[in-house]
Design a protein around this motif. Structure first.
Motif, PDB file in Angstrom:
ATOM      1  N   VAL A   6       0.949  -0.989   0.021  1.00 13.71           N
ATOM      2  CA  VAL A   6      -0.057   0.082   0.000  1.00 13.71           C
ATOM      3  C   VAL A   6       0.906   1.295   0.083  1.00 13.71           C
ATOM      4  O   VAL A   6       1.988   1.420   0.720  1.00 13.71           O
ATOM      5  N   LEU A   7       0.695   2.109  -0.980  1.00 16.33           N
ATOM      6  CA  LEU A   7       1.284   3.540  -1.155  1.00 16.33           C
ATOM      7  C   LEU A   7       0.515   4.332  -0.588  1.00 16.33           C
ATOM      8  O   LEU A   7      -0.608   4.543  -1.338  1.00 16.33           O
ATOM      9  N   THR A   8       0.907   5.360   0.303  1.00 10.53           N
ATOM     10  CA  THR A   8      -0.124   6.463   0.531  1.00 10.53           C
ATOM     11  C   THR A   8       0.756   7.831   0.286  1.00 10.53           C
ATOM     12  O   THR A   8       1.885   7.713   0.583  1.00 10.53           O
ATOM     13  N   VAL A   9       0.025   8.660  -0.452  1.00  9.52           N
ATOM     14  CA  VAL A   9       0.929  10.077  -0.884  1.00  9.52           C
ATOM     15  C   VAL A   9      -0.096  11.078  -0.260  1.00  9.52           C
ATOM     16  O   VAL A   9      -1.311  11.030  -0.437  1.00  9.52           O
ATOM     17  N   ASN A  10       0.723  12.257  -0.197  1.00  8.37           N
ATOM     18  CA  ASN A  10       0.111  13.619   0.218  1.00  8.37           C
ATOM     19  C   ASN A  10       1.196  14.706  -0.355  1.00  8.37           C
ATOM     20  O   ASN A  10       2.179  14.541  -0.027  1.00  8.37           O
ATOM     21  N   CYS A  11       0.704  15.543  -1.293  1.00  9.23           N
ATOM     22  CA  CYS A  11       1.703  16.587  -1.671  1.00  9.23           C
ATOM     23  C   CYS A  11       0.760  17.644  -2.008  1.00  9.23           C
ATOM     24  O   CYS A  11      -0.567  17.731  -2.129  1.00  9.23           O
ATOM     25  N   ALA A  12       1.472  18.696  -2.708  1.00 11.56           N
ATOM     26  CA  ALA A  12       0.537  19.986  -3.281  1.00 11.56           C
ATOM     27  C   ALA A  12       0.129  19.286  -4.401  1.00 11.56           C
ATOM     28  O   ALA A  12       0.505  18.698  -5.310  1.00 11.56           O
ATOM     29  N   GLN A  80       4.305   7.071   2.461  1.00 12.01           N
ATOM     30  CA  GLN A  80       4.485   5.687   2.962  1.00 12.01           C
ATOM     31  C   GLN A  80       4.224   4.560   2.223  1.00 12.01           C
ATOM     32  O   GLN A  80       3.182   4.662   1.277  1.00 12.01           O
ATOM     33  N   LEU A  81       5.293   3.643   2.057  1.00 16.97           N
ATOM     34  CA  LEU A  81       5.010   2.464   1.515  1.00 16.97           C
ATOM     35  C   LEU A  81       5.061   1.119   2.285  1.00 16.97           C
ATOM     36  O   LEU A  81       6.161   1.026   2.781  1.00 16.97           O
ATOM     37  N   GLU A  82       4.182   0.540   2.752  1.00 24.44           N
ATOM     38  CA  GLU A  82       4.164  -0.624   3.548  1.00 24.44           C
ATOM     39  C   GLU A  82       3.457  -1.846   2.646  1.00 24.44           C
ATOM     40  O   GLU A  82       2.690  -1.832   1.958  1.00 24.44           O
ATOM     41  N   PRO A  83       3.896  -2.916   3.377  1.00 24.67           N
ATOM     42  CA  PRO A  83       3.331  -4.187   2.903  1.00 24.67           C
ATOM     43  C   PRO A  83       1.917  -4.166   3.463  1.00 24.67           C
ATOM     44  O   PRO A  83       1.585  -3.723   4.291  1.00 24.67           O
ATOM     45  N   HIS A  84       0.985  -4.748   2.319  1.00 27.71           N
ATOM     46  CA  HIS A  84      -0.470  -4.909   2.571  1.00 27.71           C
ATOM     47  C   HIS A  84      -0.638  -5.861   3.832  1.00 27.71           C
ATOM     48  O   HIS A  84      -0.212  -6.974   3.916  1.00 27.71           O
ATOM     49  N   GLY A  85      -1.549  -5.473   4.610  1.00 30.99           N
ATOM     50  CA  GLY A  85      -1.925  -6.266   5.850  1.00 30.99           C
ATOM     51  C   GLY A  85      -1.103  -6.302   7.012  1.00 30.99           C
ATOM     52  O   GLY A  85      -1.395  -6.935   7.798  1.00 30.99           O
ATOM     53  N   ARG A  86       0.117  -5.359   7.028  1.00 28.98           N
ATOM     54  CA  ARG A  86       1.074  -5.278   8.181  1.00 28.98           C
ATOM     55  C   ARG A  86       0.342  -5.005   9.328  1.00 28.98           C
ATOM     56  O   ARG A  86      -0.233  -3.706   9.178  1.00 28.98           O
ATOM     57  N   LYS A  87       0.322  -5.683  10.505  1.00 31.39           N
ATOM     58  CA  LYS A  87      -0.043  -5.358  11.837  1.00 31.39           C
ATOM     59  C   LYS A  87       0.481  -4.184  12.356  1.00 31.39           C
ATOM     60  O   LYS A  87       2.066  -4.404  12.780  1.00 31.39           O
ATOM     61  N   ARG A  88      -0.290  -3.279  12.871  1.00 34.54           N
ATOM     62  CA  ARG A  88       0.551  -2.016  13.415  1.00 34.54           C
ATOM     63  C   ARG A  88       0.642  -2.420  15.187  1.00 34.54           C
ATOM     64  O   ARG A  88      -0.366  -3.023  15.507  1.00 34.54           O
ATOM     65  N   ARG A  89       1.746  -1.957  15.630  1.00 36.83           N
ATOM     66  CA  ARG A  89       1.876  -2.202  17.034  1.00 36.83           C
ATOM     67  C   ARG A  89       1.072  -1.143  17.932  1.00 36.83           C
ATOM     68  O   ARG A  89       1.402   0.014  17.559  1.00 36.83           O
ATOM     69  N   VAL A  90       0.124  -1.400  18.544  1.00 38.84           N
ATOM     70  CA  VAL A  90      -0.745  -0.641  19.233  1.00 38.84           C
ATOM     71  C   VAL A  90      -0.657  -0.905  20.726  1.00 38.84           C
ATOM     72  O   VAL A  90      -0.500  -1.877  21.147  1.00 38.84           O
ATOM     73  N   LEU A  91      -0.685   0.376  21.507  1.00 37.16           N
ATOM     74  CA  LEU A  91      -1.034   0.372  23.008  1.00 37.16           C
ATOM     75  C   LEU A  91      -2.331   1.138  23.238  1.00 37.16           C
ATOM     76  O   LEU A  91      -2.728   2.014  22.740  1.00 37.16           O
ATOM     77  N   VAL A  92      -2.996   0.478  24.136  1.00 33.79           N
ATOM     78  CA  VAL A  92      -4.311   0.794  24.544  1.00 33.79           C
ATOM     79  C   VAL A  92      -4.307   1.304  25.908  1.00 33.79           C
ATOM     80  O   VAL A  92      -3.524   0.639  26.631  1.00 33.79           O
ATOM     81  N   MET A  93      -4.990   2.488  26.101  1.00 31.65           N
ATOM     82  CA  MET A  93      -4.855   3.013  27.262  1.00 31.65           C
ATOM     83  C   MET A  93      -6.475   3.060  27.758  1.00 31.65           C
ATOM     84  O   MET A  93      -7.379   3.246  26.998  1.00 31.65           O
TER      85      MET A  93
END
Length: 284
Positions: A6-12, A80-93
Motif C-alpha cells: 500500500v502506497l499513500t501519498v500527500n503533496c501539493a 509511506q509504502l508498506e506491505p499490505h496487511g502489516r499489523k501495526r503495534r498498538v498500545l491501548v489506554m
C-alpha cells in the motif's frame, strides 16, 4: 517476500501526479488492485492511496521504497509504502469503562483488525485479568495531578520499549498534557462518547438527555492539545427517542463508541487516513 503493498501519498496539488505514480508502478511491473485519490481544491492538497501487487520482478519493500524516493522528492511528497496487511503495534489506554477495550481485544485476537496490541495501560486495575487472559502485558499507572509528569514519562518509555506505532485511548478518562499530545501527534486516537462538536467534556450523554436528542453518537478523533478538538476520523450514531433516560443513552451509546473506534483504528492502520489541516481525508 510481500507481493502486495500500500502506497499513500500527500503533496501539493498539481497536474500529472497520478500519471507519475501509475507510471512508476507500470515501470516496476506492478498491478493496481485498488486506488483512491482526492484533490482538496481549497487547500490545494492532493491525497492518494494505492493498493498494488508486484509482478514477476523480485522487488522487496526496501527496493520499492528506494526506487520511489526520487519521484517523491521531485513532487515533494509525504509518503509511506508498506506491505499490505502489516499489523501495526498498538498500545491501548483505558480507565474503568471496558467495553471499547474488550471490543478491540476481541477484534485483534480474531484478526478482524490489522493490529497487534502489545500493551495495555490503565490508571485502574479493573481490567488487568482480562488483558492478561489475552496474553498482553498490563501496566497499572495511577495518576494524580502531582504524579502526572512521571506517569506520562513512563508511558513514553513503554511506547519506545514496545515500538508502539499507535496509541488508542479506549475510554481513558484522563486528559493528556500538551507536551505528551505534541509528542504523539498523528498517532493517538481517542474515542469521545458524543457526536462532536456537540456535547464536549464530561457527561456528554447527560448533556444530550437534557437537550432531548433524537440520536446519540460517538466520535473517534486524533488527539491534540485542545480537549475533544482533534481531527475527526470516524463517527457513529444510533437513533433514540423521548422515552430514553440518561442511563439508556449511556447504554446504547456503548455500541456507537465501539464501532466508531474500531473503524478509526482500522482505517488508520490500513493507511486510509491522512491529515488535511484541522480535518482528515479518509480514502475508503
Amino acid at each position: 517476500m510481500a507481493t502486495e503493498h500500500v502506497l499513500t501519498v500527500n503533496c501539493a496539488e498539481s497536474p500529472g501526479i497520478v500519471h507519475a505514480i501509475t507510471g512508476y508502478l507500470l515501470d516496476h511491473d506492478c498491478d493496481i488492485i485498488d486506488t483512491k485519490h482526492f484533490g482538496d481544491r481549497q487547500a490545494r492538497q492532493f491525497f492518494m492511496r494505492v493498493h498494488f501487487e508486484s509482478g514477476k520482478q523480485p522487488l522487496t519493500t526496501e527496493d520499492l521504497r528506494r526506487d520511489f524516493e526520487p519521484l517523491a522528492a521531485e513532487w515533494a511528497m509525504n509518503w509511506q509504502l508498506e506491505p499490505h496487511g502489516r499489523k501495526r503495534r498498538v498500545l491501548v489506554m483505558v480507565s474503568k469503562f471496558g467495553h471499547c477495550l474488550n471490543d478491540l481485544l476481541f477484534r485483534a485476537r480474531t484478526g478482524d483488525l490489522p493490529v497487534e496490541i502489545v500493551a495495555v495501560v490503565s490508571n485502574h486495575t479493573d481490567h488487568e485479568e482480562l488483558v492478561k487472559w489475552h496474553g498482553i502485558p498490563f501496566f497499572h499507572l495511577p495518576v494524580t495531578q502531582e504524579t502526572k509528569p512521571a506517569q506520562e514519562a513512563r508511558l513514553l518509555e513503554l511506547v519506545d520499549e514496545y515500538n508502539v506505532e499507535l496509541v488508542v485511548l479506549a475510554r481513558y478518562m484522563q486528559v493528556l498534557s500538551d507536551e505528551l499530545s505534541a509528542q504523539l501527534t498523528g498517532r493517538t486516537i481517542n474515542i469521545h462518547h458524543s457526536f462532536l462538536p456537540s456535547f464536549k467534556g464530561a457527561k456528554p450523554y447527560h448533556q444530550a438527555y437534557d437537550r432531548g436528542v433524537k440520536t446519540v453518537g460517538a466520535t473517534a478523533h486524533y488527539v491534540n492539545a485542545e480537549l475533544d478538538e482533534g481531527p475527526i476520523i470516524a463517527q457513529q450514531v444510533i437513533d433514540v427517542d423521548h422515552t430514553y433516560t440518561a442511563d439508556d443513552l449511556v447504554r446504547v451509546g456503548r455500541d456507537a463508541e465501539c464501532k466508531a473506534l474500531s473503524n478509526a483504528v482500522r482505517w488508520h492502520c490500513e493507511g486510509r487516513v491522512m491529515l488535511d489541516g484541522g480535518r482528515t481525508v479518509v480514502l475508503r
